[in-house]
Design a protein around this motif. Structure first.
Motif: not given
Length: 223
Positions: A91, A89, A126, A130, A93-100
Motif C-alpha cells: 500500500y 511493493e 499488485s 497492476g 508504494t501504491f498510494k501515490d500512484k494515480a492509477a491505484c
C-alpha cells in the motif's frame, strides 16, 4: 505443500492445487494453526477469510482472490488462490500512484463494510497487470467496531455514488435472507451478520468515508 510462510501470526503454507492436468498455487491457512485471540471466537479465522471473499464477490468488486474451505494436510482451513506479486511493493508504494487511487478507494470502503481489524500495508498487493488485490481477512467481520487500517487517505471524502449503489444492492440481498445470507450464516454468527447489514446501512446514510476514531485506528506493524 510447497513451503511455510514464516512471517504471519498464524500458520500459513504455500501449496499447489491440482485437478486433472490443471494446477495453480494457493495459500493454505489451517484452522489448527490459528493463534487464539481474546476477542474473536476460536477456530473462525479461516471462515472469515471465506466470508470476506463471498462479500467481495456479492458487491461485484472482486477484490479478494478466490477463497474456499477445504480439509488439507494440516486439517480444515482456508485455501486462497496465490497472486504472484512483488513482496517489496505494498500500500505505501501504491498510494501515490494515480492509477491505484480508484482501487484503493474501493478497498478502503470494503474494509468499512467488513469491519477489518487488520488492514496492514502488506495486505494490499499488485499482480503483473497492476490490479490490486486485498488479502488476509481473518480478523474481520466482528460484531463490535474494530476498524484498524493504514488506508485513511479518503477520510471525510464522499463515497462514490456507484459504490454506494453497490453497497445498497448488497444490503438488500442480505436483507432478503436468500442464498447470500445463508452462506454467510454458515460462517458467521447471527449477530455478526446483522452487524454487517448495520454497517452497510450506516454507510448509506453517512455517504462519507469516516475519520479515524479514538483508540487504535491503525494496525501494528503497519506493513
Amino acid at each position: 505443500m510447497e513451503g511455510y510462510v514464516p512471517w504471519g501470526s498464524n500458520y500459513t503454507f504455500v501449496c499447489t492445487v491440482t485437478h486433472d492436468d490443471r494446477s495453480l498455487q494457493a495459500v493454505y491457512k489451517p484452522r489448527r494453526g490459528e493463534r487464539p485471540l481474546w476477542d474473536f471466537p476460536p477456530g473462525t479465522l479461516c471462515q472469515r477469510e471465506r466470508a470476506a471473499y463471498l462479500i467481495s464477490e456479492a458487491l461485484g468488486w472482486r477484490l479478494v482472490p478466490p477463497t474456499i474451505l477445504r480439509d488439507g494436510p494440516h486439517g480444515w482451513g482456508s485455501v486462497q488462490v496465490f497472486i504472484d506479486h512483488d513482496p517489496n511493493e505494498n500500500y505505501f508504494t501504491f498510494k501515490d500512484k494515480a492509477a491505484c487511487v480508484r482501487q484503493l478507494r474501493q478497498i478502503a470502503l470494503f474494509d468499512l463494510v467488513i469491519n477489518n481489524a487488520d488492514r496492514k500495508g502488506g495486505h494490499v498487493i499488485s499482480d503483473d497487470d497492476g490490479r490490486l488485490w486485498a488479502i488476509d481477512h481473518g480478523i474481520a467481520l466482528h460484531e463490535e467496531p474494530k476498524l484498524r487500517t493504514v488506508i485513511w487517505d479518503f477520510a471525510g471524502d464522499d463515497i462514490p455514488p456507484e459504490s454506494l449503489q453497490e453497497v445498497k444492492q448488497f444490503a438488500d440481498d442480505l436483507q432478503s435472507e436468500g442464498d447470500l445470507c445463508r452462506q454467510l450464516s454458515e460462517l458467521l454468527s447471527r449477530r455478526e451478520v446483522d452487524a454487517l447489514g448495520g454497517r452497510c446501512g450506516h454507510l448509506l446514510r453517512s455517504r462519507r468515508y469516516p475519520q479515524p476514531g479514538p483508540g487504535r485506528p491503525y494496525p501494528w506493524p503497519l506493513v
